[in-house]
Design a protein around this motif. Sequence first.
Motif, PDB file in Angstrom:
ATOM      1  N   VAL A   1      -2.834   5.890  -5.189  1.00  0.00           N
ATOM      2  CA  VAL A   1      -4.065   5.967  -4.389  1.00  0.00           C
ATOM      3  C   VAL A   1      -4.477   7.424  -4.184  1.00  0.00           C
ATOM      4  O   VAL A   1      -5.626   7.798  -4.445  1.00  0.00           O
ATOM      5  CB  VAL A   1      -3.890   5.263  -3.020  1.00  0.00           C
ATOM      6  CG1 VAL A   1      -5.074   5.536  -2.100  1.00  0.00           C
ATOM      7  CG2 VAL A   1      -3.688   3.767  -3.200  1.00  0.00           C
ATOM      8  N   THR A   2      -3.552   8.262  -3.753  1.00  0.00           N
ATOM      9  CA  THR A   2      -3.905   9.662  -3.488  1.00  0.00           C
ATOM     10  C   THR A   2      -4.219  10.414  -4.776  1.00  0.00           C
ATOM     11  O   THR A   2      -5.127  11.237  -4.805  1.00  0.00           O
ATOM     12  CB  THR A   2      -2.796  10.382  -2.708  1.00  0.00           C
ATOM     13  OG1 THR A   2      -1.565  10.292  -3.439  1.00  0.00           O
ATOM     14  CG2 THR A   2      -2.610   9.784  -1.324  1.00  0.00           C
TER      15      THR A   2
ATOM     16  N   ILE B   1       0.832  -1.204   0.000  1.00  0.00           N
ATOM     17  CA  ILE B   1       0.000   0.000   0.000  1.00  0.00           C
ATOM     18  C   ILE B   1       0.869   1.257   0.000  1.00  0.00           C
ATOM     19  O   ILE B   1       0.574   2.222  -0.715  1.00  0.00           O
ATOM     20  CB  ILE B   1      -0.988  -0.018   1.181  1.00  0.00           C
ATOM     21  CG1 ILE B   1      -2.011  -1.149   0.972  1.00  0.00           C
ATOM     22  CG2 ILE B   1      -1.685   1.325   1.348  1.00  0.00           C
ATOM     23  CD1 ILE B   1      -2.869  -1.442   2.173  1.00  0.00           C
ATOM     24  N   LEU B   2       1.957   1.246   0.752  1.00  0.00           N
ATOM     25  CA  LEU B   2       2.858   2.404   0.764  1.00  0.00           C
ATOM     26  C   LEU B   2       3.474   2.650  -0.612  1.00  0.00           C
ATOM     27  O   LEU B   2       3.582   3.793  -1.053  1.00  0.00           O
ATOM     28  CB  LEU B   2       3.954   2.217   1.812  1.00  0.00           C
ATOM     29  CG  LEU B   2       3.516   2.399   3.260  1.00  0.00           C
ATOM     30  CD1 LEU B   2       4.647   2.024   4.209  1.00  0.00           C
ATOM     31  CD2 LEU B   2       3.057   3.831   3.508  1.00  0.00           C
TER      32      LEU B   2
ATOM     33  N   SER C   1       2.139   1.960  -3.353  1.00  0.00           N
ATOM     34  CA  SER C   1       1.065   2.375  -4.250  1.00  0.00           C
ATOM     35  C   SER C   1       0.406   3.675  -3.796  1.00  0.00           C
ATOM     36  O   SER C   1      -0.554   4.121  -4.412  1.00  0.00           O
ATOM     37  CB  SER C   1       0.001   1.269  -4.309  1.00  0.00           C
ATOM     38  OG  SER C   1       0.571   0.065  -4.741  1.00  0.00           O
ATOM     39  N   TRP C   2       0.906   4.269  -2.736  1.00  0.00           N
ATOM     40  CA  TRP C   2       0.236   5.418  -2.127  1.00  0.00           C
ATOM     41  C   TRP C   2       0.094   6.608  -3.070  1.00  0.00           C
ATOM     42  O   TRP C   2      -0.928   7.287  -3.070  1.00  0.00           O
ATOM     43  CB  TRP C   2       0.934   5.832  -0.841  1.00  0.00           C
ATOM     44  CG  TRP C   2       0.073   6.734  -0.033  1.00  0.00           C
ATOM     45  CD1 TRP C   2       0.283   8.052   0.241  1.00  0.00           C
ATOM     46  CD2 TRP C   2      -1.161   6.392   0.611  1.00  0.00           C
ATOM     47  NE1 TRP C   2      -0.732   8.539   1.009  1.00  0.00           N
ATOM     48  CE2 TRP C   2      -1.643   7.540   1.253  1.00  0.00           C
ATOM     49  CE3 TRP C   2      -1.907   5.213   0.701  1.00  0.00           C
ATOM     50  CZ2 TRP C   2      -2.831   7.554   1.965  1.00  0.00           C
ATOM     51  CZ3 TRP C   2      -3.088   5.226   1.412  1.00  0.00           C
ATOM     52  CH2 TRP C   2      -3.536   6.390   2.034  1.00  0.00           C
ATOM     53  N   ASN C   3       1.104   6.889  -3.884  1.00  0.00           N
ATOM     54  CA  ASN C   3       0.998   8.008  -4.831  1.00  0.00           C
ATOM     55  C   ASN C   3      -0.168   7.787  -5.787  1.00  0.00           C
ATOM     56  O   ASN C   3      -0.908   8.721  -6.099  1.00  0.00           O
ATOM     57  CB  ASN C   3       2.299   8.183  -5.619  1.00  0.00           C
ATOM     58  CG  ASN C   3       3.383   8.813  -4.779  1.00  0.00           C
ATOM     59  OD1 ASN C   3       3.124   9.412  -3.750  1.00  0.00           O
ATOM     60  ND2 ASN C   3       4.621   8.640  -5.210  1.00  0.00           N
TER      61      ASN C   3
END
Length: 170
Positions: free
Chosen positions: A61-62, A54-55, A57-59
């Motif tokens: 996601v946001t 998830i970290l 992929s965070w960019n």
Amino acid sequence: MASPGPRAGSIRAKLFVNTILLLSMVAISAPRATRVPAHEWLSLAFVLILALHILYSWNWVTSVAQRFFSQMRGRLRFSFVWNVLLYAMMTVVMLSGLLISVFALPALGIPHNLDPFWETTHERLADWLLVMLGIHLGLHWQWLVAAISRFLSGTLTASAKGGRGATWWV
């Protein structure tokens, strides 16, 4: 010499984390093969690997969350909603797994109370989780194939010009 592409190291690390995530999910999905104690300990370690996924992929996601209600491709919107649902399902499966733990939590000094409701919930939702995970992999198949191809060909650090645009980061 070509300049390194955007976040080539991050892509390599994300590919590594995703591979470990997939292999651990395969192992976790077969508690009869790994036996329940290994299933529970692997599941606890899986939480950390999932957090890394998830970290990394965070960019994405946001970025997608900020554009969700504006003009956006339907496939991208569906993928985002699917990922949120997958995360929610995974959270319920992990929490129900903790509630029925008979080895890991007692070994940590936390008593368990085996409730048939949570046991059934865990087993049924875990089955659906595998279906959802298959669809998740399908939605991100282009990224996966591109990342593996670039990794194997040694072009992972090559410039991303003419590449897949936003699809590369999905």
